[in-house]
Design a protein around this motif. Structure first.
Motif, PDB file in Angstrom:
ATOM      1  N   LEU A  52     -10.901  13.208  -3.641  1.00 43.18           N
ATOM      2  CA  LEU A  52     -12.540  12.839  -3.847  1.00 43.18           C
ATOM      3  C   LEU A  52     -12.774  11.249  -4.018  1.00 43.18           C
ATOM      4  CD1 LEU A  52     -13.506  15.306  -6.586  1.00 43.18           C
ATOM      5  CD2 LEU A  52     -14.087  15.342  -4.113  1.00 43.18           C
ATOM      6  N   VAL A  53     -11.945  10.736  -4.806  1.00 41.35           N
ATOM      7  CA  VAL A  53     -12.083   9.104  -4.696  1.00 41.35           C
ATOM      8  C   VAL A  53     -11.914   8.545  -3.189  1.00 41.35           C
ATOM      9  CG1 VAL A  53     -11.328   6.957  -5.403  1.00 41.35           C
ATOM     10  CG2 VAL A  53     -11.364   8.830  -6.990  1.00 41.35           C
ATOM     11  N   PHE A  54     -10.980   8.802  -2.350  1.00 38.26           N
ATOM     12  CA  PHE A  54     -10.845   8.740  -1.078  1.00 38.26           C
ATOM     13  C   PHE A  54     -12.288   8.796  -0.298  1.00 38.26           C
ATOM     14  CE2 PHE A  54      -9.904  10.608   3.201  1.00 38.26           C
ATOM     15  CZ  PHE A  54      -9.616   9.175   3.813  1.00 38.26           C
ATOM     16  N   LEU A  55     -12.690   9.875  -0.315  1.00 41.45           N
ATOM     17  CA  LEU A  55     -13.732  10.485   0.591  1.00 41.45           C
ATOM     18  C   LEU A  55     -15.161   9.628  -0.215  1.00 41.45           C
ATOM     19  CD1 LEU A  55     -13.599  14.375   0.707  1.00 41.45           C
ATOM     20  CD2 LEU A  55     -12.971  12.607   2.397  1.00 41.45           C
ATOM     21  N   LEU A  56     -15.387   9.525  -1.133  1.00 45.26           N
ATOM     22  CA  LEU A  56     -16.436   8.781  -1.745  1.00 45.26           C
ATOM     23  C   LEU A  56     -16.285   7.161  -1.357  1.00 45.26           C
ATOM     24  CD1 LEU A  56     -16.917  10.261  -5.325  1.00 45.26           C
ATOM     25  CD2 LEU A  56     -18.104  10.641  -3.381  1.00 45.26           C
ATOM     26  N   LEU A  91      -9.728  -0.225   2.529  1.00 42.75           N
ATOM     27  CA  LEU A  91      -8.127  -0.271   2.664  1.00 42.75           C
ATOM     28  C   LEU A  91      -7.441   0.436   1.541  1.00 42.75           C
ATOM     29  CD1 LEU A  91      -7.776  -3.682   4.440  1.00 42.75           C
ATOM     30  CD2 LEU A  91      -7.788  -1.449   5.727  1.00 42.75           C
ATOM     31  N   PHE A  92      -7.917   0.297   0.637  1.00 37.44           N
ATOM     32  CA  PHE A  92      -7.140   0.630  -0.565  1.00 37.44           C
ATOM     33  C   PHE A  92      -7.284   2.486  -0.553  1.00 37.44           C
ATOM     34  CE2 PHE A  92      -7.742   2.381  -5.063  1.00 37.44           C
ATOM     35  CZ  PHE A  92      -6.470   2.217  -5.482  1.00 37.44           C
ATOM     36  N   ALA A  93      -8.664   2.696  -0.465  1.00 30.79           N
ATOM     37  CA  ALA A  93      -8.542   4.052  -0.356  1.00 30.79           C
ATOM     38  C   ALA A  93      -8.092   4.904   0.703  1.00 30.79           C
ATOM     39  CB  ALA A  93     -10.160   4.166  -0.148  1.00 30.79           C
ATOM     40  N   LEU A  94      -7.621   4.082   1.909  1.00 26.87           N
ATOM     41  CA  LEU A  94      -6.836   4.782   3.008  1.00 26.87           C
ATOM     42  C   LEU A  94      -5.404   5.008   2.417  1.00 26.87           C
ATOM     43  CD1 LEU A  94      -8.051   2.737   5.959  1.00 26.87           C
ATOM     44  CD2 LEU A  94      -8.680   5.033   5.454  1.00 26.87           C
ATOM     45  N   THR A  95      -4.817   4.604   1.430  1.00 30.10           N
ATOM     46  CA  THR A  95      -3.504   4.776   1.007  1.00 30.10           C
ATOM     47  C   THR A  95      -3.567   5.863   0.128  1.00 30.10           C
ATOM     48  OG1 THR A  95      -3.608   3.349  -1.070  1.00 30.10           O
ATOM     49  CG2 THR A  95      -3.167   2.423   1.232  1.00 30.10           C
ATOM     50  N   LEU A  96      -4.637   6.307  -0.540  1.00 34.21           N
ATOM     51  CA  LEU A  96      -4.715   7.620  -1.508  1.00 34.21           C
ATOM     52  C   LEU A  96      -4.232   8.661  -0.859  1.00 34.21           C
ATOM     53  CD1 LEU A  96      -8.015   6.767  -3.411  1.00 34.21           C
ATOM     54  CD2 LEU A  96      -5.691   6.336  -4.174  1.00 34.21           C
ATOM     55  N   PRO A  97      -4.562   9.230   0.336  1.00 32.52           N
ATOM     56  CA  PRO A  97      -4.005  10.512   0.970  1.00 32.52           C
ATOM     57  C   PRO A  97      -2.617  10.506   0.824  1.00 32.52           C
ATOM     58  CG  PRO A  97      -5.708   9.710   2.062  1.00 32.52           C
ATOM     59  CD  PRO A  97      -5.574   8.681   1.287  1.00 32.52           C
ATOM     60  N   ILE A  98      -1.812   9.448   1.149  1.00 39.16           N
ATOM     61  CA  ILE A  98      -0.427   9.276   1.129  1.00 39.16           C
ATOM     62  C   ILE A  98       0.056   9.410  -0.010  1.00 39.16           C
ATOM     63  CG2 ILE A  98       1.733   7.900   1.843  1.00 39.16           C
ATOM     64  CD1 ILE A  98      -0.212   6.645   3.872  1.00 39.16           C
ATOM     65  N   TRP A  99      -0.640   8.771  -1.202  1.00 41.40           N
ATOM     66  CA  TRP A  99       0.078   8.760  -2.656  1.00 41.40           C
ATOM     67  C   TRP A  99      -0.313  10.483  -3.130  1.00 41.40           C
ATOM     68  CZ3 TRP A  99       3.412   5.263  -3.640  1.00 41.40           C
ATOM     69  CH2 TRP A  99       3.068   4.034  -3.109  1.00 41.40           C
ATOM     70  N   ALA A 100      -1.228  10.990  -2.679  1.00 47.98           N
ATOM     71  CA  ALA A 100      -1.808  12.406  -3.111  1.00 47.98           C
ATOM     72  C   ALA A 100      -0.620  13.295  -2.506  1.00 47.98           C
ATOM     73  CB  ALA A 100      -2.913  12.733  -2.693  1.00 47.98           C
ATOM     74  N   ILE A 101      -0.402  12.990  -1.269  1.00 46.84           N
ATOM     75  CA  ILE A 101       1.082  13.916  -0.773  1.00 46.84           C
ATOM     76  C   ILE A 101       2.287  13.710  -1.352  1.00 46.84           C
ATOM     77  CG2 ILE A 101       2.072  14.603   1.195  1.00 46.84           C
ATOM     78  CD1 ILE A 101      -0.274  14.083   2.906  1.00 46.84           C
ATOM     79  N   SER A 102       2.299  12.565  -1.725  1.00 43.76           N
ATOM     80  CA  SER A 102       3.588  12.321  -2.718  1.00 43.76           C
ATOM     81  C   SER A 102       3.669  12.695  -4.007  1.00 43.76           C
ATOM     82  CB  SER A 102       3.953  10.734  -2.806  1.00 43.76           C
ATOM     83  OG  SER A 102       3.096  10.294  -3.538  1.00 43.76           O
ATOM     84  N   LEU A 120      -0.087  -2.920   1.129  1.00 41.47           N
ATOM     85  CA  LEU A 120      -1.569  -2.599   1.306  1.00 41.47           C
ATOM     86  C   LEU A 120      -2.252  -2.349  -0.090  1.00 41.47           C
ATOM     87  CD1 LEU A 120      -3.441  -2.677   3.527  1.00 41.47           C
ATOM     88  CD2 LEU A 120      -3.118  -0.297   3.548  1.00 41.47           C
ATOM     89  N   LYS A 121      -1.543  -1.555  -0.943  1.00 37.54           N
ATOM     90  CA  LYS A 121      -2.509  -1.143  -2.008  1.00 37.54           C
ATOM     91  C   LYS A 121      -2.513  -2.189  -3.105  1.00 37.54           C
ATOM     92  CE  LYS A 121      -0.469   1.671  -5.306  1.00 37.54           C
ATOM     93  NZ  LYS A 121       0.100   2.495  -6.076  1.00 37.54           N
ATOM     94  N   GLU A 122      -1.171  -3.265  -2.975  1.00 35.30           N
ATOM     95  CA  GLU A 122      -1.233  -4.078  -4.137  1.00 35.30           C
ATOM     96  C   GLU A 122      -2.090  -5.424  -3.453  1.00 35.30           C
ATOM     97  OE1 GLU A 122       0.853  -5.492  -7.005  1.00 35.30           O
ATOM     98  OE2 GLU A 122       0.934  -3.220  -7.097  1.00 35.30           O
ATOM     99  N   VAL A 123      -2.247  -5.696  -2.100  1.00 36.90           N
ATOM    100  CA  VAL A 123      -3.084  -6.901  -1.502  1.00 36.90           C
ATOM    101  C   VAL A 123      -4.689  -6.514  -1.945  1.00 36.90           C
ATOM    102  CG1 VAL A 123      -4.212  -7.663   0.455  1.00 36.90           C
ATOM    103  CG2 VAL A 123      -1.410  -7.468   0.242  1.00 36.90           C
ATOM    104  N   ASN A 124      -4.985  -5.126  -1.713  1.00 37.12           N
ATOM    105  CA  ASN A 124      -6.199  -4.856  -1.852  1.00 37.12           C
ATOM    106  C   ASN A 124      -6.592  -4.548  -3.207  1.00 37.12           C
ATOM    107  OD1 ASN A 124      -7.583  -4.289   0.849  1.00 37.12           O
ATOM    108  ND2 ASN A 124      -5.563  -3.446   1.051  1.00 37.12           N
ATOM    109  N   PHE A 125      -5.788  -4.464  -4.232  1.00 39.27           N
ATOM    110  CA  PHE A 125      -6.132  -4.517  -5.535  1.00 39.27           C
ATOM    111  C   PHE A 125      -6.393  -5.678  -6.135  1.00 39.27           C
ATOM    112  CE2 PHE A 125      -4.136  -5.557  -9.738  1.00 39.27           C
ATOM    113  CZ  PHE A 125      -4.777  -4.750 -10.776  1.00 39.27           C
ATOM    114  N   TYR A 126      -5.622  -6.907  -5.810  1.00 34.52           N
ATOM    115  CA  TYR A 126      -5.703  -8.150  -6.143  1.00 34.52           C
ATOM    116  C   TYR A 126      -7.105  -8.737  -5.291  1.00 34.52           C
ATOM    117  CZ  TYR A 126      -1.177  -8.759  -8.237  1.00 34.52           C
ATOM    118  OH  TYR A 126       0.094  -8.677  -8.999  1.00 34.52           O
TER     119      TYR A 126
END
Length: 355
Positions: A52-56, A91-102, A120-126
Motif C-alpha cells: 500500500l505504501v508502495f502504491l500510494l 526510488l525508496f518506494a520501488l524497493t518496498l516490493p522486494i522487501w515485501a517478498i523477502s 538504494l534504500k539507504e541513499v534515499n533515506f538520507y
C-alpha cells in the motif's frame, strides 16, 4: 544469563535488531540465552502495508514530479527541492516490493542485489531527510529574510541537491560494504551485515550515522527554521499567515510522528547493547517488536510527503488542475473558478512559498 557473555556470541551479533530493516530470523532456541519471541508482527499484514505504501508513494510522488516539471516558468527554489524529494521517495518506494517478498520467502535474490537494493534504500533515506531540512532553510530565508535577494540561489540550488545526493551516497557506503546474502542454519536466507570480528565497533558506527545525520541534525535545523518562520508570520500579520502556519505545523508534526518513535526505540536498543540499561529476555523482545512497528511508521513517511509538501498547497492544486484542463479532464471554467495561487513571504517568484 549472568555468566553469558554477549560480546563473544557472534550469531546474535549477526542477527540482532539494527536500523530500519526487520528482515531478520528469530534466534534459535538451542543457541540463544532467550527464547524467540512468538508475538512478532504478522508478516502478511506487514507485506500488505508495504504494498500500500508502495502504491500510494508511487502515485503521489509521480504527480508531484509531473506538476513541478510542467511548471517551468514559475518554478521556485523550493520546487527544485520538492522534485528531488519526490524522486528520493519514489526510488525508496520501488524497493518496498522486494522487501515485501523477502518477508514471505526470505532473501532469495543473492548478494549483488542485496547490496544494490540496500544501498538504494539507504541513499534515499538520507537524501529525503536532508532535503526536508533544505526546504525548511529555504522557507526560513524566503519568509524571515524576505527582503534579501535570493535570485543567485536559483543557480546553485542544483549543486546543493547534487551535494545532498553525494553525501547520502557516502553515508550509505558502510551498508554497501558489509551487506551480503547468506543462509543461516534452520532459517530463511537473509540480507544483512557481516562485519567480522569488529562487529560491536562497526555496529555502533552504523547506528550513529542514521541517528545523527538521518534524524537529529535535520530535526534541529527544521525546528530552528520553522520556529523563526512562525514568529515572523505572527509579527508580520500576513494575509496568508494561518495557511502557512498549518503547513509548517504539518511538516514538523508528521516528521516527528513518523521518525521520532523509531529513533527513540533505536536509542534504547543501543543503550541495552552497550550495557547502559540491563538486558533481559523480556526487554529484548519488547524492543524488537517496537523496532518492527516503528519501522513501518517511518516507511509511511515516503507516501505522506506528497500530502504534506504538495497536495495541501494551493500552488500545487492549481498546477495539477491546469494540466488536467489542458488534457480535457476538467473544464477551463472550473480552472478559472479555482483561481490562481497566492504566495507567502514575497511577491517574487523566486521566494514564493510552494507549500
Amino acid at each position: 544469563m549472568e555468566d553469558f557473555n554477549l560480546e563473544n556470541y557472534n550469531f546474535e551479533d549477526y542477527f540482532g535488531n539494527y536500523s530500519y530493516n526487520t528482515d531478520l530470523p528469530s534466534i534459535l532456541q538451542d543457541s540463544a540465552p532467550c527464547r524467540p519471541d512468538s508475538l512478532n508482527l504478522n508478516k502478511y499484514a506487514v507485506v500488505v502495508i508495504y504494498i500500500l505504501v508502495f502504491l500510494l508513494s508511487l502515485l503521489g510522488n509521480a504527480l508531484v514530479m509531473l506538476v513541478v516539471l510542467y511548471s517551468k516558468v514559475g518554478r521556485s527554489v523550493t520546487d527544485v527541492y520538492l522534485l528531488n524529494l519526490a524522486i528520493a521517495d519514489m526510488l525508496f518506494a520501488l524497493t518496498l516490493p522486494i522487501w515485501a517478498i523477502s518477508k514471505l520467502k526470505g532473501w532469495i535474490y543473492g548478494t549483488i542485489l542485496c547490496k544494490m537494493v540496500s544501498l538504494l534504500k539507504e541513499v534515499n533515506f538520507y537524501s529525503s531527510i536532508l532535503l526536508l531540512a533544505c526546504i525548511s532553510v529555504d522557507r526560513y530565508l524566503a519568509i524571515v529574510h524576505a527582503t534579501r535577494t535570493l535570485t543567485q540561489k536559483r543557480h546553485w540550488v542544483k549543486f546543493i541537491c547534487l551535494g545532498i545526493w553525494a553525501l547520502s551516497l557516502i553515508l550509505s557506503l558502510p551498508i554497501f560494504v558489509f551487506r551480503k546474502a547468506f543462509h543461516p542454519p534452520n532459517s530463511s536466507p537473509v540480507c544483512y551485515e557481516d562485519m567480522g570480528a569488529n562487529t560491536t565497533k562497526w555496529r555502533m558506527v552504523m547506528r550513529a550515522l542514521p541517528q545523527t545525520f538521518g534524524f537529529l541534525l535535520p530535526l534541529l535545523v527544521m525546528l530552528f527554521c520553522y520556529g523563526f518562520t512562525l514568529r515572523t508570520l505572527f509579527q508580520a500579520h500576513m494575509g496568508q499567515k494561518h495557511r502557512a502556519m498549518r503547513v509548517i505545523f504539518a511538516v514538523v508534526l508528521v516528521f516527528l510522528l513518523c521518525w521520532l518513535p523509531y529513533n527513540l526505540v533505536l536509542v534504547a536498543d543501543t543503550f541495552m547493547r552497550l550495557g547502559v540499561i540491563k538486558e533481559t529476555c523480556e526487554r529484548r523482545n519488547d524492543i524488537g517488536r517496537a523496532l518492527d512497528a516503528t519501522e513501518i511508521l517511518g516507511f509511511l513517511h515516503s507516501c505522506l510527503n506528497p500530502l504534506i509538501y504538495a497536495f495541501i498547497g494551493q500552488k500545487f492544486r492549481h498546477g495539477l488542475l491546469k494540466i488536467m484542463a489542458i488534457h480535457g479532464l476538467v473544464s477551463k471554467e472550473f480552472l478559472a473558478k479555482e483561481g490562481k495561487p497566492s504566495f507567502v513571504g514575497s511577491s517574487s517568484g523566486n521566494t514564493s512559498t510552494t507549500l
